[in-house]
Design a protein around this motif. Structure first.
Motif, short mmCIF file in Angstrom:
data_model
loop_
_atom_site.label_atom_id
_atom_site.label_comp_id
_atom_site.label_asym_id
_atom_site.label_seq_id
_atom_site.Cartn_x
_atom_site.Cartn_y
_atom_site.Cartn_z
N HIS A 17 0.86 -1.20 0.00
CA HIS A 17 0.00 0.00 0.00
C HIS A 17 0.89 1.24 0.00
O HIS A 17 1.89 1.27 0.73
CB HIS A 17 -0.90 -0.02 1.24
CG HIS A 17 -2.05 0.93 1.17
ND1 HIS A 17 -1.89 2.30 1.24
CD2 HIS A 17 -3.37 0.72 1.02
CE1 HIS A 17 -3.07 2.88 1.14
NE2 HIS A 17 -3.99 1.94 0.99
N ASN A 19 0.46 4.10 1.31
CA ASN A 19 0.40 4.96 2.50
C ASN A 19 0.90 4.30 3.78
O ASN A 19 0.57 4.75 4.88
CB ASN A 19 -1.04 5.48 2.71
CG ASN A 19 -1.55 6.22 1.50
OD1 ASN A 19 -2.64 5.94 1.01
ND2 ASN A 19 -0.75 7.14 0.97
N PRO A 21 3.07 4.08 6.77
CA PRO A 21 3.74 5.25 7.35
C PRO A 21 5.24 5.29 7.06
O PRO A 21 5.93 4.27 7.12
CB PRO A 21 3.46 5.12 8.85
CG PRO A 21 2.26 4.25 8.94
CD PRO A 21 2.31 3.32 7.76
N THR A 22 5.72 6.50 6.81
CA THR A 22 7.12 6.71 6.44
C THR A 22 8.12 6.11 7.44
O THR A 22 9.14 5.56 7.01
CB THR A 22 7.37 8.23 6.27
OG1 THR A 22 6.32 8.72 5.45
CG2 THR A 22 8.70 8.53 5.63
N GLN A 39 1.08 0.99 -5.77
CA GLN A 39 0.54 2.35 -5.85
C GLN A 39 -0.98 2.41 -5.87
O GLN A 39 -1.57 3.45 -5.62
CB GLN A 39 1.09 3.06 -7.11
CG GLN A 39 2.59 3.28 -7.09
CD GLN A 39 3.06 4.07 -5.86
OE1 GLN A 39 2.36 4.99 -5.42
NE2 GLN A 39 4.21 3.70 -5.29
N TRP A 301 -2.90 8.26 13.89
CA TRP A 301 -1.53 8.20 13.35
C TRP A 301 -0.60 7.50 14.32
O TRP A 301 0.28 6.74 13.93
CB TRP A 301 -1.01 9.59 13.00
CG TRP A 301 -1.49 9.99 11.63
CD1 TRP A 301 -2.28 11.06 11.33
CD2 TRP A 301 -1.26 9.30 10.39
NE1 TRP A 301 -2.55 11.07 9.98
CE2 TRP A 301 -1.95 10.01 9.39
CE3 TRP A 301 -0.57 8.15 10.03
CZ2 TRP A 301 -1.93 9.61 8.04
CZ3 TRP A 301 -0.55 7.74 8.71
CH2 TRP A 301 -1.22 8.47 7.73
#
Ligand SMILES: O=CC(=O)O
Length: 329
Positions: A17, A19, A21-22, A39, A301
């Motif tokens: 996915h 997104n 998290p970085t 993507q 988050w």
């Protein structure tokens, strides 16, 4: 060569996915990971299949079936897979076992955000939040009536848990300051050390009979599938508030619908449904005494970053030949 230097060798990880998290991606890159990031949103199985060939590891970041087709497409180099979820009912675990591929998941870090949401649902369903809003929408605001919108209080209530792992216990911990009368729980195998939460282990039928609030916080397995059906609802108090933060599959949803519609139980708060996404015309959404959320127990988050990091660390451990932090089997 030490296990640490082995991990610093380049390895390929498919991230399913865009997104994720970085911090999780940064961690994998910092340890030598070459990341192949899908993507498409929602994720397309065809994209996953086309990109997964030859990877060393997969970070599986959604609830799509994770099964032999994916493992076959990945091929022989695959040495580690971690989901970014606590529940793994969508994973063919026997297939992983058969192939001896380490599989991890992310329980533990989800417990606080899901517990917060569960308390929210207990209050929202118990105190008629959705019914109240429906009354406003239909110009039926009746504060002149003393007995209007009367709800169920948590204070002095018996709160029962079906499943009492990390999430159930995090809810019980929060309830310690809510003056509940009693906490009951039903678990399949374990009788926990109840002392911490003054909780009592009881058989399923007693849980149904005695709970004022009944919270489902158990994994979905073949044994727990549709455990809450008409027979179960028939044994509950008419004033009972039913909350599900686990998986929709634990509930026979048409039976829950009927129990709510007929007033067999008082109300329900659901973060999970069958199917997901729930169609906008599903009958359960028409009930004023049912609060329905779109499976967002872990949607903060803080928790999502922790889930990503745990999944990444599961993978790194396995690539280093160490046990995963949270192995799924
Ligand atoms: O539903 C959420 C999870 O399984 O983490």
């Amino acid at each position: 060569m030490s296990s640490c230097s082995a991990a610093r060798q380049a390895f390929k990880v498919l991230i399913t996915h865009p997104n994720v998290p970085t911090p999780a991606l940064d961690l994998l890159r910092s340890r030598g990971g070459e990341l192949i990031v899908c993507q498409s949103v929602p994720p397309l199985r065809s994209e996953i299949i086309s990109k997964v060939g030859g990877v060393d590891a997969i970070l599986w970041a959604h609830y799509q079936p994770l099964n032999a087709a994916i493992l076959n497409a990945a091929g022989a180099k695959l040495r580690a897979v971690s989901t970014m979820s606590s529940g793994i009912d969508y994973v063919d675990v026997p297939e992983f076992k058969r192939r001896s591929i380490p599989l991890g998941h992310t329980p533990g870090v989800v417990r606080n955000s899901v517990a917060d949401l569960a308390i929210g649902l207990m209050i929202a369903a118990g105190r008629n939040f959705h019914a109240g809003r429906c009354e406003i929408d239909s110009s039926q605001w009746r504060t002149e009536q003393i007995d209007w919108m009367m709800g169920q209080e948590i204070r002095d209530s018996v709160v029962g848990f079906f499943g009492f792992g990390g999430i159930g216990q995090a809810i019980a911990k929060r309830l310690q300051s809510w003056d509940v009368a009693k906490i009951l729980y039903t678990t399949r195998t374990r009788k926990l050390n109840d002392g911490d939460y003054k909780a009592e282990h009881v058989p399923f039928e007693q849980l149904l009979r005695e709970s004022d609030f009944l919270v489902v916080a158990s994994p979905l397995t073949e044994e727990t599938r549709e455990k809450f059906d008409a027979l179960a609802f028939a044994q509950m108090k008419r004033s009972a508030v039913f909350v599900n933060v686990a998986r929709g599959g634990l509930v026979k949803q048409s039976d829950l619908h009927d129990a709510l519609k007929s007033g067999r139980i008082f109300s329900a708060g659901l973060d999970v449904t069958t199917p997901e996404p729930l169609p906008a015309d599903d009958p359960i959404l028409k009930l004023p005494n049912c609060v329905v959320l779109p499976h967002m127990g872990t949607q903060t988050w803080k928790t999502t970053i922790e889930m990503g990091l745990l999944a990444a660390n599961n993978i790194l451990n396995a690539l280093e030949g160490k046990p995963m932090i949270k192995p799924a089997y």
